[in-house]
Design an enzyme around this catalytic site. Sequence first.
Site, PDB file in Angstrom:
ATOM      1  CE  LYS A 295       1.688   2.184   4.161  1.00  0.00           C
ATOM      2  NZ  LYS A 295       2.135   0.882   3.687  1.00  0.00           N
TER       3      LYS A 295
ATOM      4  CB  THR B  94      -0.880   0.038   1.262  1.00  0.00           C
ATOM      5  OG1 THR B  94      -1.651  -1.154   1.305  1.00  0.00           O
ATOM      6  CG2 THR B  94      -1.816   1.244   1.235  1.00  0.00           C
TER       7      THR B  94
ATOM      8  CE  LYS C 236      -5.108  -0.915   1.593  1.00  0.00           C
ATOM      9  NZ  LYS C 236      -5.539  -2.099   2.279  1.00  0.00           N
TER      10      LYS C 236
HETATM   11  P1  NAD Z   1       5.883  -6.275   7.186  1.00  0.00           P
HETATM   12  O1  NAD Z   1       6.697  -5.195   7.809  1.00  0.00           O
HETATM   13  O2  NAD Z   1       5.497  -7.456   7.985  1.00  0.00           O
HETATM   14  O3  NAD Z   1       6.655  -6.815   5.877  1.00  0.00           O
HETATM   15  C1  NAD Z   1       7.426  -6.007   5.003  1.00  0.00           C
HETATM   16  C2  NAD Z   1       8.715  -6.754   4.726  1.00  0.00           C
HETATM   17  O4  NAD Z   1       9.467  -6.034   3.740  1.00  0.00           O
HETATM   18  C3  NAD Z   1       9.627  -6.871   5.959  1.00  0.00           C
HETATM   19  O5  NAD Z   1       9.855  -8.247   6.255  1.00  0.00           O
HETATM   20  C4  NAD Z   1      10.904  -6.141   5.537  1.00  0.00           C
HETATM   21  O6  NAD Z   1      12.083  -6.737   6.056  1.00  0.00           O
HETATM   22  C5  NAD Z   1      10.828  -6.269   4.025  1.00  0.00           C
HETATM   23  N1  NAD Z   1      11.656  -5.292   3.301  1.00  0.00           N
HETATM   24  C6  NAD Z   1      11.708  -3.952   3.464  1.00  0.00           C
HETATM   25  N2  NAD Z   1      12.579  -3.419   2.574  1.00  0.00           N
HETATM   26  C7  NAD Z   1      13.080  -4.446   1.848  1.00  0.00           C
HETATM   27  C8  NAD Z   1      14.024  -4.543   0.786  1.00  0.00           C
HETATM   28  N3  NAD Z   1      14.650  -3.467   0.280  1.00  0.00           N
HETATM   29  N4  NAD Z   1      14.303  -5.774   0.287  1.00  0.00           N
HETATM   30  C9  NAD Z   1      13.702  -6.872   0.777  1.00  0.00           C
HETATM   31  N5  NAD Z   1      12.792  -6.849   1.787  1.00  0.00           N
HETATM   32  C10 NAD Z   1      12.489  -5.647   2.308  1.00  0.00           C
HETATM   33  O7  NAD Z   1       4.600  -5.548   6.577  1.00  0.00           O
HETATM   34  P2  NAD Z   1       3.214  -6.242   6.131  1.00  0.00           P
HETATM   35  O8  NAD Z   1       2.258  -6.206   7.255  1.00  0.00           O
HETATM   36  O9  NAD Z   1       3.516  -7.511   5.433  1.00  0.00           O
HETATM   37  O10 NAD Z   1       2.708  -5.152   5.062  1.00  0.00           O
HETATM   38  C11 NAD Z   1       3.272  -5.043   3.765  1.00  0.00           C
HETATM   39  C12 NAD Z   1       2.443  -4.056   2.947  1.00  0.00           C
HETATM   40  O11 NAD Z   1       1.083  -4.525   2.894  1.00  0.00           O
HETATM   41  C13 NAD Z   1       2.373  -2.647   3.558  1.00  0.00           C
HETATM   42  O12 NAD Z   1       2.448  -1.726   2.501  1.00  0.00           O
HETATM   43  C14 NAD Z   1       1.014  -2.623   4.257  1.00  0.00           C
HETATM   44  O13 NAD Z   1       0.486  -1.320   4.349  1.00  0.00           O
HETATM   45  C15 NAD Z   1       0.202  -3.504   3.322  1.00  0.00           C
HETATM   46  N6  NAD Z   1      -0.955  -4.141   3.977  1.00  0.00           N
HETATM   47  C16 NAD Z   1      -0.821  -4.774   5.179  1.00  0.00           C
HETATM   48  C17 NAD Z   1      -1.933  -5.367   5.772  1.00  0.00           C
HETATM   49  C18 NAD Z   1      -1.801  -6.083   7.110  1.00  0.00           C
HETATM   50  O14 NAD Z   1      -2.845  -6.421   7.696  1.00  0.00           O
HETATM   51  N7  NAD Z   1      -0.592  -6.349   7.601  1.00  0.00           N
HETATM   52  C19 NAD Z   1      -3.191  -5.334   5.128  1.00  0.00           C
HETATM   53  C20 NAD Z   1      -3.300  -4.726   3.885  1.00  0.00           C
HETATM   54  C21 NAD Z   1      -2.176  -4.126   3.321  1.00  0.00           C
END
Ligand code: NAD
Length: 306
Positions: A246, A96, A171
């Site tokens: 966010k 997102t 979204k």
């Molecule tokens: P998270 O922090 O658990 O996962 C993100 C991952 O990206 C981390 O493990 C981090 O180490 C990795 N990362 C960051 N930079 C990197 C790079 N350069 N190379 C490789 N890996 C890298 O976050 P999440 O909860 O999985 O959310 C991910 C996205 O999904 C966000 O944008 C969030 O807004 C969106 N989202 C999350 C949810 C939810 O319920 N968690 C729901 C809808 C949307």
Amino acid sequence: MTPVIAFVGLGHMGGPMAANLVSAGHRVLGFDLVREVLTTASTTGVEVAESAAAAAAEADVVITMLPTGRHVLALYRDQGLLAAAKPGTLFIDCSTIDVADARAAHEAAADAGHRALDAPVSGGVVGAEAATLTFMAGGGEAEFAWAEPLLAVMGRRAVHCGGAGAGQAAKICNNMILGISMIAVSEAFVLGERLGLSHQALYDVASTASGQCWALTTNCPVPGPVPASPANRDYRPGFAAPLMAKDLGLAADALRTAGIDAGLGPRAAELYAAFAAGDGATQDFSGIVHALRDTAADAPKGTTTA
Ligand code: NAD
């Protein structure tokens, strides 16, 4: 032939999404900056790559699931993801992010000779695990048609919303409705308490009257009327308040960029930012009812409260 997939960002959402692609028979090359995350992913059949670029070099499709637009653009441009991929690779960003960043990602992919789709999701970690996510996609018809079978493996529904950035636009507009309506429902319960109305009575009326909405009937912010709502389990998420903060921040930025002097979107963003920075850090977004009740309690009787 079954496309080979590079999956970058194997966190709460990306981990189970990649695992579902493996279960459907895809070869998935995964990368994340966090070692423990990679170890967990390898137990689901994801092949751990040396770097994001190394994964992309072998793939037909590159999926990213990262925290913010800054991470996506840095990876695409500065950390060589686009440069490493074969010409014509399809880049699907499911994070997102800001609409402007999504459009910049599309442009960078096209400049490097690739195809792109923004495809943020709704449905949370539970949806990622159960493969019941909803995808909101932005990009060309052909790209969407190509991606659809993969999105179907990770989710239940995929809507093509329009051109570059349209998925992100859908979204943040949807989540702005949700954030504002949760505040409205919470304020109504707090006012009802002051007026001597039981939660159940207000629920019974509003859930079948014109106040009906998802924030009330599915994610009810007070315990009791909807047994499955997070309010009944100490406000454990659910949809975590920091993620709502966010998304509302992205919506407020988009309103500003679009020159719209909106009243409620930016105010909702402020309220959620304050809540997420304090007690709400680990709570479901419906826990905002406590912050609103505290504000009401601070106000002298007979004055209005935020
Ligand atoms: P998270 O922090 O658990 O996962 C993100 C991952 O990206 C981390 O493990 C981090 O180490 C990795 N990362 C960051 N930079 C990197 C790079 N350069 N190379 C490789 N890996 C890298 O976050 P999440 O909860 O999985 O959310 C991910 C996205 O999904 C966000 O944008 C969030 O807004 C969106 N989202 C999350 C949810 C939810 O319920 N968690 C729901 C809808 C949307």
